[in-house]
Design an enzyme around this catalytic site. Structure first.
Site, PDB file in Angstrom:
ATOM      1  NE  ARG A  64      -1.838  -1.556   3.406  1.00 40.23           N
ATOM      2  CZ  ARG A  64      -2.162  -1.964   4.617  1.00 40.23           C
ATOM      3  NH1 ARG A  64      -3.397  -1.825   5.038  1.00 40.23           N
ATOM      4  NH2 ARG A  64      -1.287  -2.492   5.425  1.00 40.23           N
ATOM      5  CG  HIS A 202       9.768 -22.342   7.655  1.00 36.09           C
ATOM      6  ND1 HIS A 202       8.743 -21.936   8.450  1.00 36.09           N
ATOM      7  CD2 HIS A 202      10.866 -22.339   8.456  1.00 36.09           C
ATOM      8  CE1 HIS A 202       9.192 -21.698   9.678  1.00 36.09           C
ATOM      9  NE2 HIS A 202      10.476 -21.936   9.706  1.00 36.09           N
ATOM     10  CD  GLU A 240      10.711 -20.467  18.127  1.00 39.80           C
ATOM     11  OE1 GLU A 240      11.087 -19.762  17.185  1.00 39.80           O
ATOM     12  OE2 GLU A 240       9.519 -20.616  18.437  1.00 39.80           O
ATOM     13  CG  ASP A 259       3.396 -19.620  15.606  1.00 39.37           C
ATOM     14  OD1 ASP A 259       3.244 -19.187  14.444  1.00 39.37           O
ATOM     15  OD2 ASP A 259       4.451 -19.473  16.251  1.00 39.37           O
ATOM     16  CG  HIS A 264       6.553 -25.384  11.963  1.00 40.04           C
ATOM     17  ND1 HIS A 264       6.216 -25.187  10.656  1.00 40.04           N
ATOM     18  CD2 HIS A 264       6.819 -24.151  12.466  1.00 40.04           C
ATOM     19  CE1 HIS A 264       6.284 -23.896  10.373  1.00 40.04           C
ATOM     20  NE2 HIS A 264       6.639 -23.242  11.459  1.00 40.04           N
ATOM     21  CE  LYS A 354       7.022 -17.872  19.158  1.00 37.80           C
ATOM     22  NZ  LYS A 354       8.125 -17.938  18.190  1.00 37.80           N
TER      23      LYS A 354
END
Ligand code: BG6
Length: 483
Positions: A64, A202, A240, A259, A264, A354
């Site tokens: 944008r 990924h 993580e 998430d 994953h 996390k």
């Protein structure tokens, strides 16, 4: 019990890299976002510097904000996530010559008409009808609108008969629940053919994850043991050290289960547990992964408290973008089983958090101990096979040997293979690099299929339906245990 004598599968044929050489334009919707500068552009730059992109290629950013040509370059250059010295300055400079910007609004059809005009100008300049890859680097609630516009504006049509394919790359999360996932899937299959749709997870492109298949099916000493008679449990960990790092507003409505759990972690489980595919084609591998995900035993509300833990690190609610009263989980641990004779009664633990003391993704496969049946559940006495996905990629096995001396005692030792010890193994292609490369050449093996996504949502949905009933345990940042 019977063992198979089938020939061992070792290698997949090398993909036809020449297919990538046809002129191609990579269009990034939402190029000003975090994903483009953190992952997509560095991956494209890496492919460019390795000469794995077609000589005629262009990247068009669509977003944008208004930018001058120079202003856009500066914006991207400042944010590009590359290490100093990782690429030659000359390569970066030439790579930037291939990138341009088109200001546009995702919900306005005129913007897509202008984009189409821009693509045509490039094709005319090249004198060729080029391939087009569309990447949706935007929040999932914008997918539907953009996909419709791509289709209605004619952008998804090839520019000539039999030439200039178009493909679309969609990021996870694929929907926020099973209903949204189904709607998105229906829309995609209405607008595009399956071979045009590349659903990104990924983790599928992580080198060691792919190595699990080669390791399992190329080493005849392991595959016969890959079953309930010999395996006691499997523990998949994705830890993580980092917290939100500015992604609070994206993460807070999602949480760890959606998430990383729904995608994953289940994909890792699929690689560990899937049966031998008939051959290593993309179709057969995806089919076997989906079969295993469909066999996951659902966690009912009565078993929830025994099989699932959720947690949140202290300090999460003051992260930018996070609601002060948020109950979103930053940690999950689930226990699940697979309804098959191979995996009968073998627990699979999926654990992710996390704000942990270290970042590490690994899989531990615990073997039963036959010397002393009572010690089956004693972790000190079990053979453990570990796949370290990151960092320090590698594979190791714990085994036992006799301690030298007059007594007959054993002690544990480790056989280790570290990628970094082998110069040719230490250059691991980055996951996004691999994914973009495969999208260019049309190999869908490392992309999730509809069947896999639906199977994983079917497993996650009953948990989500009772999510609020589960207590949220608090844990300190930088400390491994969640009490
Ligand atoms: C992403 C999640 O898909 O994967 C992030 O949205 C997570 O929250 C990341 O941090 C982990 O990926 P990697 O490649 O850094 O292990």
């Amino acid at each position: 019990m019977s063992f198979t004598n089938k020939p061992i599968l070792i290698e997949k044929p090398v993909s036809d890299q020449t297919a990538a050489l046809h002129p191609t334009i990579f269009i990034i919707f939402g190029i000003t976002g975090d994903l483009a500068s953190r992952k997509l552009l560095p991956a494209l730059l890496a492919l460019y510097s390795k000469k794995l992109l077609p000589t005629r290629f262009a990247v068009i950013g669509f977003s944008r904000r208004p930018f001058s040509r120079e202003g856009f370059r500066e914006f991207i250059r400042e944010r590009l996530n590359v290490r100093p010295g990782q690429f030659k300055e000359e390569d970066i400079k030439h790579f930037f010559d291939h990138i341009s910007y088109e200001q546009g609004f995702f919900d306005q059809s005129e913007s897509y008409v202008r984009l189409m005009g821009k693509l045509k100008v490039i094709d005319d300049r090249w004198g060729q009808c080029s391939n087009k890859l569309f990447h949706l680097s935007v929040p999932p609630n914008l997918y539907e609108g953009i996909l419709r516009q791509i289709s209605e504006s004619g952008l998804s049509k090839p520019c000539a008969q039999g030439l200039g394919w178009t493909r679309v790359l969609i990021e996870k999360p694929f929907g926020n629940d099973i209903t949204m996932a189904r709607t998105l899937d229906k829309l995609l299959s209405k607008l595009f053919k399956e071979e045009q749709i590349f659903r990104i997870d990924h983790y599928l492109a992580k080198e060691v994850l792919q190595n699990i298949l080669s390791f399992r099916f190329s080493n005849s000493i392991f595959e016969p043991l890959w079953r309930t008679e010999f395996i006691d449990k499997v523990h998949i960990k994705l830890f993580e050290r980092t917290g939100m790092e500015g992604r609070g507003a994206f993460y807070d409505p999602i949480g760890a289960l959606r998430d990383v759990g729904q995608n994953h972690m289940l994909m890792i489980l699929a690689f560990i547990a899937m049966d031998r595919p008939k051959s290593l084609t993309s179709e057969n591998i995806r089919l076997e992964r989906a079969k295993i995900l469909n066999k996951l035993e659902k966690i009912s509300s009565s078993k929830l408290r025994d099989m699932v833990i959720k947690g949140q690190y202290n300090g999460y609610t003051v992260e930018p973008g996070v609601a002060p009263s948020s109950h979103t989980e930053t940690y999950i641990r689930l226990e699940t089983r697979i309804d098959s004779s191979r995996w009968k009664n073998v627990p699979f633990y999926l654990e992710s958090g996390k704000g942990f003391s270290e970042s590490k993704t690994e899989i531990d496969v615990y073997f039963k101990n036959f010397d002393d049946k009572k010690s089956v559940h004693n972790p000190e006495k079990q053979n453990i096979l570990t796949f370290r996905i990151q960092p320090d990629e590698g594979i190791k096995i714990r085994f036992f040997v006799k301690t030298p001396g007059y007594n007959f005692q054993t002690e544990s030792k480790t056989l280790k293979f570290k990628y970094s010890d082998v110069p040719t193994f230490s250059i691991i292609p980055n996951d996004y690099e691999r994914l973009i490369h495969d999208a260019f050449i049309g190999d869908q093996t490392l992309f999730a299929s509809t069947a896999e996504i639906m199977a994983s949502w079917k497993f996650i949905t009953p948990i989500l339906e009772n999510w609020s009933k589960l207590p949220l345990k608090k844990y300190e940042r930088g400390v491994r245990e969640v009490e």
